[in-house]
Write a protein that holds these residues in place. Structure first.
Motif, short mmCIF file in Angstrom:
data_model
loop_
_atom_site.label_atom_id
_atom_site.label_comp_id
_atom_site.label_asym_id
_atom_site.label_seq_id
_atom_site.Cartn_x
_atom_site.Cartn_y
_atom_site.Cartn_z
N VAL A 36 -3.93 64.17 17.71
CA VAL A 36 -5.03 65.14 17.71
C VAL A 36 -4.82 66.19 18.79
N SER A 37 -4.34 65.76 19.97
CA SER A 37 -4.10 66.71 21.06
C SER A 37 -3.04 67.73 20.67
N LEU A 39 -2.22 68.57 17.65
CA LEU A 39 -2.73 69.39 16.55
C LEU A 39 -3.63 70.52 17.06
N TRP A 40 -4.44 70.22 18.10
CA TRP A 40 -5.38 71.21 18.62
C TRP A 40 -4.80 72.08 19.73
N PHE A 41 -3.57 71.81 20.14
CA PHE A 41 -3.00 72.56 21.26
C PHE A 41 -2.97 74.07 21.02
N TYR A 43 -4.92 75.95 19.25
CA TYR A 43 -6.28 76.52 19.32
C TYR A 43 -6.77 76.54 20.77
N ASN A 44 -6.56 75.42 21.49
CA ASN A 44 -7.02 75.37 22.88
C ASN A 44 -6.27 76.38 23.75
N TYR A 45 -5.01 76.64 23.42
CA TYR A 45 -4.24 77.62 24.19
C TYR A 45 -4.76 79.03 23.93
#
Length: 214
Positions: A36-37, A39-41, A43-45
């Motif tokens: 999950v981390s 996968l979302w990296f 977007y969070n970046y």
């Protein structure tokens, strides 16, 4: 007889896409949080979380200071045993609550946990005022010393029901503002504890302090 041609076995091949999908499934099964981390990296970046700002209070466009820290706490107090009468307890309250000195602006609430005594704010200088107050309340709510049936509730003596009536008339609590670590009482104001029962009684008071800390 004609010679037999050698037979060639056909080997199945796995596409890179299938390999990637299988690896993803294994990763998801074994390390779901990591998957999950990852996968979302992106977007969070691209959209980093906002950093919470410290609350401030501004008195002008160029003059700001950190917001006040609020404090709430309660403390049970046991009043010294007193006989029937009106008693000034301001010094006892101040001694029992040194925490008041840490409050810049706030409120002290005192609540007596009984039904035959009361708290009040009144004269802090002349003891005759306290004596006159007790006498006045006795005249307003007299005892039935002759047993004429003035009150139904007299299980604990002639002073029983009159004490309950007086407690309701005066009240079970008082609130006093706190300013710069001190009770903002008027010049002649003090905190009273009024005892309406005969004999020396020991009473409990619950003190609640709330306000802005120094």
């Amino acid at each position: 007889m004609p010679a037999q041609q050698p037979q060639h076995r056909q080997h199945s091949t796995i596409s890179p896409l299938t390999t990637c999908l299988l690896a993803s499934f294994f990763l998801l099964a074994l390390f779901p949080a990591t998957f999950v981390s990852v996968l979302w990296f992106p977007y969070n970046y691209a959209f980093p979380a906002a950093i919470p700002r410290q609350s401030v209070t501004c008195t002008s466009p160029n003059v700001c200071s950190p917001a006040a820290t609020m404090a709430w706490f309660q403390k049970p107090l046991t009043l010294p045993p007193k006989s029937r009468g009106s008693h000034l307890i301001t010094p006892f309250i101040l001694t029992s609550l040194p925490e008041l000195r840490t409050i810049r602006t706030g409120l002290l609430h005192l609540f007596i946990q009984h039904t035959s005594c009361a708290l009040s704010l009144n004269e802090n200088f002349d003891p005759d005022v306290r004596a006159d107050m007790s006498d006045a309340l006795d005249r307003i709510v007299p005892e039935d010393k002759n047993g004429t049936g003035l009150y139904r509730h007299d299980d604990e003596g002639a002073d029983d029901m009159p004490a309950h009536v007086k407690a309701s008339l005066v009240g079970a609590s008082v609130s006093v503002p706190i300013t710069e670590g001190k009770l903002a009482l008027g010049t002649w104001q003090g905190v009273w504890y009024l005892e309406f029962r005969d004999g020396r009684q020991q009473r409990r008071v619950l003190a609640t302090v709330m306000g802005e800390k120094m």
